[in-house]
Design an enzyme around this catalytic site. Structure first.
Site, PDB file in Angstrom:
ATOM      1  N   ARG A  69      15.301  48.082  28.808  1.00 11.28           N
ATOM      2  CA  ARG A  69      16.881  48.280  28.239  1.00 11.28           C
ATOM      3  C   ARG A  69      17.968  47.377  28.789  1.00 11.28           C
ATOM      4  NH1 ARG A  69      18.360  53.885  30.277  1.00 11.28           N
ATOM      5  NH2 ARG A  69      20.119  53.461  29.104  1.00 11.28           N
ATOM      6  N   VAL A 102      26.263  53.676  30.597  1.00  8.22           N
ATOM      7  CA  VAL A 102      25.593  52.542  31.609  1.00  8.22           C
ATOM      8  C   VAL A 102      25.759  51.150  31.129  1.00  8.22           C
ATOM      9  CG1 VAL A 102      24.400  54.378  32.569  1.00  8.22           C
ATOM     10  CG2 VAL A 102      23.479  52.819  31.371  1.00  8.22           C
ATOM     11  N   HIS A 118      27.977  57.987  34.869  1.00  9.48           N
ATOM     12  CA  HIS A 118      26.693  57.939  34.999  1.00  9.48           C
ATOM     13  C   HIS A 118      26.098  56.477  35.459  1.00  9.48           C
ATOM     14  CE1 HIS A 118      26.066  61.509  31.838  1.00  9.48           C
ATOM     15  NE2 HIS A 118      26.553  61.755  32.913  1.00  9.48           N
ATOM     16  N   CYS A 129      18.783  51.740  52.616  1.00  5.49           N
ATOM     17  CA  CYS A 129      20.024  51.484  53.337  1.00  5.49           C
ATOM     18  C   CYS A 129      21.394  51.691  52.320  1.00  5.49           C
ATOM     19  CB  CYS A 129      20.301  50.029  53.713  1.00  5.49           C
ATOM     20  SG  CYS A 129      20.586  48.899  52.519  1.00  5.49           S
ATOM     21  N   CYS A 149      16.988  44.200  52.593  1.00  3.65           N
ATOM     22  CA  CYS A 149      16.480  44.938  53.846  1.00  3.65           C
ATOM     23  C   CYS A 149      15.017  45.242  53.784  1.00  3.65           C
ATOM     24  CB  CYS A 149      17.287  46.255  54.186  1.00  3.65           C
ATOM     25  SG  CYS A 149      16.589  47.619  52.944  1.00  3.65           S
ATOM     26  N   THR A 187      29.459  61.281  21.446  1.00  3.40           N
ATOM     27  CA  THR A 187      28.657  61.981  22.454  1.00  3.40           C
ATOM     28  C   THR A 187      28.233  63.166  21.917  1.00  3.40           C
ATOM     29  OG1 THR A 187      28.543  62.784  24.665  1.00  3.40           O
ATOM     30  CG2 THR A 187      30.683  63.058  23.760  1.00  3.40           C
ATOM     31  N   GLU A 214      28.110  63.420  13.236  1.00  4.37           N
ATOM     32  CA  GLU A 214      27.821  65.044  13.007  1.00  4.37           C
ATOM     33  C   GLU A 214      28.451  65.739  13.985  1.00  4.37           C
ATOM     34  OE1 GLU A 214      23.622  64.340  13.582  1.00  4.37           O
ATOM     35  OE2 GLU A 214      23.823  65.010  15.581  1.00  4.37           O
TER      36      GLU A 214
HETATM   37  C1  BJW Z   1      27.605  58.266  16.672  1.00  6.13           C
HETATM   38  C2  BJW Z   1      27.262  57.182  16.107  1.00  6.13           C
HETATM   39  C3  BJW Z   1      28.310  56.287  15.738  1.00  6.13           C
HETATM   40  C4  BJW Z   1      25.573  58.140  16.829  1.00  6.13           C
HETATM   41  N1  BJW Z   1      29.677  56.747  15.924  1.00  6.13           N
HETATM   42  N2  BJW Z   1      28.895  58.720  16.650  1.00  6.13           N
HETATM   43  C5  BJW Z   1      25.290  72.942  32.958  1.00  6.13           C
HETATM   44  C6  BJW Z   1      24.389  73.565  31.686  1.00  6.13           C
HETATM   45  C7  BJW Z   1      23.297  73.119  31.456  1.00  6.13           C
HETATM   46  C8  BJW Z   1      22.396  72.192  32.217  1.00  6.13           C
HETATM   47  C9  BJW Z   1      23.336  71.548  33.340  1.00  6.13           C
HETATM   48  C10 BJW Z   1      24.551  72.073  33.777  1.00  6.13           C
HETATM   49  N3  BJW Z   1      24.917  71.321  34.744  1.00  6.13           N
HETATM   50  C11 BJW Z   1      24.019  70.461  35.060  1.00  6.13           C
HETATM   51  C12 BJW Z   1      23.186  70.582  34.346  1.00  6.13           C
HETATM   52  C13 BJW Z   1      21.779  69.709  34.333  1.00  6.13           C
HETATM   53  C14 BJW Z   1      21.844  68.393  33.632  1.00  6.13           C
HETATM   54  C15 BJW Z   1      22.314  68.593  32.131  1.00  6.13           C
HETATM   55  O1  BJW Z   1      23.286  68.447  31.813  1.00  6.13           O
HETATM   56  N4  BJW Z   1      21.114  68.984  31.370  1.00  6.13           N
HETATM   57  C16 BJW Z   1      21.313  69.287  29.852  1.00  6.13           C
HETATM   58  C17 BJW Z   1      20.882  68.142  29.121  1.00  6.13           C
HETATM   59  C18 BJW Z   1      20.411  70.602  29.875  1.00  6.13           C
HETATM   60  N5  BJW Z   1      22.759  67.611  34.460  1.00  6.13           N
HETATM   61  C19 BJW Z   1      22.738  66.656  35.370  1.00  6.13           C
HETATM   62  O2  BJW Z   1      21.713  66.655  36.199  1.00  6.13           O
HETATM   63  C20 BJW Z   1      23.830  65.855  35.871  1.00  6.13           C
HETATM   64  N6  BJW Z   1      23.912  66.094  37.320  1.00  6.13           N
HETATM   65  C21 BJW Z   1      24.392  67.263  37.743  1.00  6.13           C
HETATM   66  O3  BJW Z   1      24.779  68.230  36.884  1.00  6.13           O
HETATM   67  O4  BJW Z   1      24.550  67.119  39.303  1.00  6.13           O
HETATM   68  C22 BJW Z   1      24.819  68.458  39.784  1.00  6.13           C
HETATM   69  C23 BJW Z   1      23.372  68.965  40.307  1.00  6.13           C
HETATM   70  C24 BJW Z   1      22.874  68.503  41.228  1.00  6.13           C
HETATM   71  C25 BJW Z   1      21.594  68.835  41.728  1.00  6.13           C
HETATM   72  C26 BJW Z   1      21.002  69.786  40.978  1.00  6.13           C
HETATM   73  C27 BJW Z   1      21.396  70.284  39.823  1.00  6.13           C
HETATM   74  C28 BJW Z   1      22.898  69.899  39.647  1.00  6.13           C
HETATM   75  C29 BJW Z   1      23.327  64.685  35.676  1.00  6.13           C
HETATM   76  C30 BJW Z   1      23.170  64.021  34.453  1.00  6.13           C
HETATM   77  C31 BJW Z   1      22.690  62.417  34.268  1.00  6.13           C
HETATM   78  C32 BJW Z   1      22.358  62.153  32.721  1.00  6.13           C
HETATM   79  N7  BJW Z   1      21.986  61.005  32.728  1.00  6.13           N
HETATM   80  C33 BJW Z   1      21.740  60.251  31.679  1.00  6.13           C
HETATM   81  C34 BJW Z   1      20.879  58.934  31.851  1.00  6.13           C
HETATM   82  C35 BJW Z   1      21.673  58.161  32.439  1.00  6.13           C
HETATM   83  C36 BJW Z   1      21.180  56.727  33.003  1.00  6.13           C
HETATM   84  C37 BJW Z   1      20.612  55.790  31.630  1.00  6.13           C
HETATM   85  O5  BJW Z   1      21.214  55.520  31.114  1.00  6.13           O
HETATM   86  O6  BJW Z   1      19.319  55.495  31.860  1.00  6.13           O
HETATM   87  O7  BJW Z   1      22.692  59.949  30.847  1.00  6.13           O
HETATM   88  S1  BJW Z   1      20.759  61.276  30.533  1.00  6.13           S
HETATM   89  C38 BJW Z   1      21.604  60.423  28.858  1.00  6.13           C
HETATM   90  O8  BJW Z   1      22.591  61.522  28.463  1.00  6.13           O
HETATM   91  C39 BJW Z   1      22.630  59.555  29.557  1.00  6.13           C
HETATM   92  C40 BJW Z   1      23.964  59.555  28.776  1.00  6.13           C
HETATM   93  O9  BJW Z   1      25.060  59.419  29.305  1.00  6.13           O
HETATM   94  C41 BJW Z   1      23.637  61.235  28.684  1.00  6.13           C
HETATM   95  C42 BJW Z   1      24.556  61.660  27.540  1.00  6.13           C
HETATM   96  O10 BJW Z   1      24.316  61.426  26.174  1.00  6.13           O
HETATM   97  P1  BJW Z   1      25.251  60.892  25.312  1.00  6.13           P
HETATM   98  O11 BJW Z   1      26.110  59.661  25.581  1.00  6.13           O
HETATM   99  O12 BJW Z   1      26.036  62.098  24.602  1.00  6.13           O
HETATM  100  O13 BJW Z   1      24.326  60.145  24.006  1.00  6.13           O
HETATM  101  P2  BJW Z   1      23.351  61.150  22.675  1.00  6.13           P
HETATM  102  O14 BJW Z   1      22.270  60.255  22.803  1.00  6.13           O
HETATM  103  O15 BJW Z   1      23.229  62.538  23.390  1.00  6.13           O
HETATM  104  O16 BJW Z   1      24.479  61.290  21.589  1.00  6.13           O
HETATM  105  C43 BJW Z   1      24.881  60.223  20.887  1.00  6.13           C
HETATM  106  C44 BJW Z   1      25.797  60.859  19.866  1.00  6.13           C
HETATM  107  O17 BJW Z   1      26.394  59.816  19.433  1.00  6.13           O
HETATM  108  C45 BJW Z   1      25.392  61.995  18.934  1.00  6.13           C
HETATM  109  O18 BJW Z   1      26.155  63.056  18.901  1.00  6.13           O
HETATM  110  C46 BJW Z   1      25.517  61.284  17.623  1.00  6.13           C
HETATM  111  O19 BJW Z   1      25.632  62.068  16.460  1.00  6.13           O
HETATM  112  C47 BJW Z   1      26.574  60.284  17.787  1.00  6.13           C
HETATM  113  N8  BJW Z   1      26.534  58.895  16.928  1.00  6.13           N
HETATM  114  N9  BJW Z   1      26.174  57.123  16.229  1.00  6.13           N
HETATM  115  C48 BJW Z   1      29.800  57.944  16.266  1.00  6.13           C
HETATM  116  N10 BJW Z   1      28.008  55.220  15.212  1.00  6.13           N
HETATM  117 ZN    ZN Z   2      18.278  48.130  51.786  1.00  7.40          ZN
END
Ligand code: BJW
Ligand code: ZN
Length: 246
Positions: A69, A102, A118, A129, A149, A187, A214
């Site tokens: 990536r 990211v 994120h 560390c 380290c 998003t 959408e």
């Molecule tokens: C266009 C387009 C164009 C296309 N023009 N539009 C409450 C309820 C349910 C679950 C949870 C909750 N609270 C926490 C959770 C758990 C979890 C979660 O949310 N899970 C759900 C998925 C079910 N969340 C977490 O775990 C988070 N941490 C947390 O809550 O900490 C507290 C905690 C601690 C300990 C235990 C429990 C809780 C952390 C979330 C981290 C997300 N990480 C990722 C990977 C990042 C690293 C990497 O890149 O490798 O982040 S996952 C991935 O999804 C990435 C994104 O930032 C994130 C969001 O995705 P995004 O940006 O919305 O993209 P897509 O692909 O989903 O959507 C694209 C959109 O664009 C679409 O709508 C298209 O239509 C549109 N589109 N082309 C305009 N041209």
């Molecule tokens: Zn280190």
């Protein structure tokens, strides 16, 4: 759907603007989104690549995916959507850009202040560390990465089950509570706590404009839905005439 007069008028009268972006804004730069037909999660399993447990179990596989990536993102250029937001930051009286991405493309487009909820794929963090550093090297595909380290390093991103960087999250919440207009672009609004910023803005009295190809789970609570590509809608919305009063 063209940019509506209502959207233009909300932008013109806004005193404090916040923006929340997701992977969709970088789609037109050639970076795959996570969800949807061509999304990364159709091809790869998030629990095998984007959790701390996956990294502990098989750091080699996780690093391979991130090296791939990083190479893809290194070749990408910011698009007209990123550029329009960078322009808006220059002219808005108060402006906060919050991204779930990211990839660093907002900064590459010239945005100065970016709250990266994120983390960043260009940051690395030591698993022992805890020190963090920026590394834009994309040559070592397939290799594990180590800290000075001697311990294993990991990508400086937020995986499922991990907390968001506390200072960044607090600044984002603060900006959302005090804005009078929130733009939500590209998003799926399914990942929390980031998605919760949209209802937080509404309940704090802000107007919300959603830009997406959408509908999302948040579409029902937004004031204006603009359906189409962020790289077309944002420059059209943020054209100089719309900024006249800012
Ligand atoms: C266009 C387009 C164009 C296309 N023009 N539009 C409450 C309820 C349910 C679950 C949870 C909750 N609270 C926490 C959770 C758990 C979890 C979660 O949310 N899970 C759900 C998925 C079910 N969340 C977490 O775990 C988070 N941490 C947390 O809550 O900490 C507290 C905690 C601690 C300990 C235990 C429990 C809780 C952390 C979330 C981290 C997300 N990480 C990722 C990977 C990042 C690293 C990497 O890149 O490798 O982040 S996952 C991935 O999804 C990435 C994104 O930032 C994130 C969001 O995705 P995004 O940006 O919305 O993209 P897509 O692909 O989903 O959507 C694209 C959109 O664009 C679409 O709508 C298209 O239509 C549109 N589109 N082309 C305009 N041209
Ligand atoms: Zn280190």
């Amino acid at each position: 759907m063209p940019v509506t007069e209502e959207a233009r008028s909300l932008l013109k009268s806004a005193k404090s603007i916040a923006v929340l972006t997701g992977a969709g804004i970088s789609a037109e730069s050639g970076i795959p989104t996570f969800r949807g037909a061509a999304g990364l999660w159709k091809q790869f399993r998030p629990e095998e690549l984007a959790t701390p447990e996956a990294f502990a179990r098989d750091p080699q596989t996780v690093w391979e995916w991130y090296h791939w990536r990083r190479k893809l993102i290194a070749q990408a250029k910011p698009n007209a959507g990123h550029q329009a937001l960078a322009r808006l930051e220059q002219v808005a009286p108060s402006f906060t850009l919050i991204t779930q991405n990211v990839d660093g493309l907002h900064q590459a487009a010239g945005s100065k202040e970016v709250l990266e909820l994120h983390g960043s794929i260009w940051k690395l963090r030591c698993t022992q560390c805890g020190c963090e550093w920026v590394d834009r090297n994309t040559s070592e595909s397939g290799q594990l990465v180590y800290c000075q380290c001697g311990a294993l390093a990991r990508p400086g991103v937020v995986w499922f089950g991990e907390s968001l960087p506390p200072g960044v999250w607090q600044s984002a919440e603060q900006a959302i509570k005090s804005c009078d207009l929130l733009l939500v672009a590209g998003t799926s609004a399914v990942v929390y706590p980031a998605a919760g910023l949209v209802p937080l803005a509404s309940s704090s009295g802000a107007k919300v404009i959603e830009i997406n190809i959408e509908p999302s789970p948040m579409s029902g609570i937004v004031n204006v839905q603009l359906t189409g590509r962020a790289g077309e809608i944002l420059p059209n919305l943020i054209q100089e005439s719309s900024l006249a009063n800012l």
